[in-house]
Motif scaffolding. Structure first.
Motif, mmCIF file in Angstrom:
data_model
loop_
_atom_site.group_PDB
_atom_site.id
_atom_site.type_symbol
_atom_site.label_atom_id
_atom_site.label_comp_id
_atom_site.label_asym_id
_atom_site.label_seq_id
_atom_site.Cartn_x
_atom_site.Cartn_y
_atom_site.Cartn_z
ATOM 1 N N THR A 128 0.836 -1.190 0.012
ATOM 2 C CA THR A 128 0.101 -0.055 0.015
ATOM 3 C C THR A 128 0.930 1.248 0.020
ATOM 4 O OG1 THR A 128 -1.647 -1.296 1.285
ATOM 5 C CG2 THR A 128 -1.886 1.204 1.203
ATOM 6 N N THR A 146 0.607 5.789 -0.266
ATOM 7 C CA THR A 146 -0.099 7.180 -0.234
ATOM 8 C C THR A 146 0.321 7.993 -1.289
ATOM 9 O OG1 THR A 146 -0.358 6.874 2.254
ATOM 10 C CG2 THR A 146 -1.016 9.021 1.087
ATOM 11 N N ARG A 184 -4.531 9.928 -1.545
ATOM 12 C CA ARG A 184 -5.163 8.626 -1.965
ATOM 13 C C ARG A 184 -4.467 7.738 -1.739
ATOM 14 N NH1 ARG A 184 -9.463 7.563 -5.824
ATOM 15 N NH2 ARG A 184 -10.595 5.788 -4.966
ATOM 16 N N LEU A 185 -5.096 6.524 -1.288
ATOM 17 C CA LEU A 185 -4.450 5.320 -0.880
ATOM 18 C C LEU A 185 -4.465 4.323 -2.211
ATOM 19 C CD1 LEU A 185 -5.334 4.376 2.688
ATOM 20 C CD2 LEU A 185 -3.192 5.183 1.877
ATOM 21 N N ARG A 242 -3.822 0.364 -3.106
ATOM 22 C CA ARG A 242 -3.623 -1.010 -2.871
ATOM 23 C C ARG A 242 -3.402 -1.773 -3.833
ATOM 24 N NH1 ARG A 242 -2.780 -5.805 -1.670
ATOM 25 N NH2 ARG A 242 -3.604 -6.860 0.158
ATOM 26 N N GLN A 253 -11.810 -0.315 -7.055
ATOM 27 C CA GLN A 253 -11.642 0.482 -5.596
ATOM 28 C C GLN A 253 -12.095 -0.714 -4.802
ATOM 29 O OE1 GLN A 253 -13.142 4.342 -4.883
ATOM 30 N NE2 GLN A 253 -14.590 3.771 -3.283
ATOM 31 N N ARG A 272 -9.993 2.602 -1.312
ATOM 32 C CA ARG A 272 -8.564 2.396 -1.544
ATOM 33 C C ARG A 272 -8.587 2.110 -3.227
ATOM 34 N NH1 ARG A 272 -5.578 -1.795 2.360
ATOM 35 N NH2 ARG A 272 -7.168 -2.938 1.498
#
Length: 247
Positions: A39, A41, A46-47, A49, A96, A101
């Motif tokens: 993960t 940022t 926004r994250l 994954r 998403q 994420r």
């Protein structure tokens, strides 16, 4: 009638690595920080994954209680990507997750596949969730290579034996055994492994297995992964994707 097609996966043969298909970048973004092994940022908060892998969890409240190789997985990413770097993203069918994420295959500014890097190093397990499986074959190959070389999370790997499963084994597990019975119905295919473990593939999911040329033959040995539950005292695993059958 349900049809099953023949597969070479369970037949002893020279192993050939699958090549990851080539796609254009869907989006180029800017990295703010590395959160953990799978993960990151972005500079907009926004994250993202990573699709296709699962790395050990970091305990952010007590780093010393993090899962084995969690810190190594984060450190590996930090060696190749840095705050302010461009990252290239490729999306799959689901963009998403339930936590909000962004889901993507993530590449460094030089085009290095970061999920594949984690798999090669043994700091991640291959993980297919839903329909996001563009690269599942080549990712599975990388995981197999790390597993056979006992790298990282695979250093002490020993699958459970279907014959000796106990209720205390519940959860996501790896199990080995031999197919001792196969039955088919309108609902799907049911396998009995070592006369103890029930493995089920629904008719809907069976289409994905058929599309990938996967068959289940009596007396074949399997190494599979999945969520183990006990129903009326009997162990059971449901297969949703061919990636759950390890080569």
């Amino acid at each position: 009638m349900l049809c099953l097609f023949v597969i070479a996966t369970f037949v002893s043969a020279p192993f050939v690595f699958a090549q990851c298909p080539k796609f254009d970048w869907d989006e180029t973004v800017i990295l703010k920080k590395v959160n953990d092994g799978d993960t990151v940022t972005l500079d907009n908060g926004r994250l993202v994954r990573f699709i296709g892998i699962d790395t050990p969890e970091i305990n952010h409240r007590n780093i010393n209680k993090s899962e084995p190789y969690a810190l190594e997985a984060k450190a590996l990413l930090a060696r190749y990507i840095h705050p302010g770097d461009k990252l290239h993203l490729i999306f799959d069918k689901t963009k998403q997750d339930k936590y909000g994420r962004k889901l993507a295959y993530v590449y460094s500014k030089t085009g290095r596949d970061l999920a594949r890097l984690q798999l090669t190093s043994g700091f991640a397990r291959h993980w297919v969730i839903g329909k996001n499986d563009k690269f599942w074959r080549c990712y599975q190959d990388e995981e197999r290579n790390a597993r056979l070389r006992k790298r990282g999370v695979w250093s002490n790997f020993k699958p459970l034996s279907a014959t000796h499963l106990q209720s205390s084994d519940k959860g996501y597990v790896y199990v080995s055994g031999r197919i001792t019975d196969i039955s088919q119905s309108i609902k799907g295919v049911k396998l009995e492994v070592d006369k103890k473990l029930t493995v089920f593939v629904s008719s809907a999911k069976l289409k994905v297995f058929n599309k990938n040329g996967i068959d289940f033959l009596l007396h074949d040995r399997l190494l599979l992964s999945g969520k183990l539950i006990f129903s009326d005292g009997k162990p059971r695993i449901t297969l949703y994707h061919p990636a759950q059958i390890l080569p």
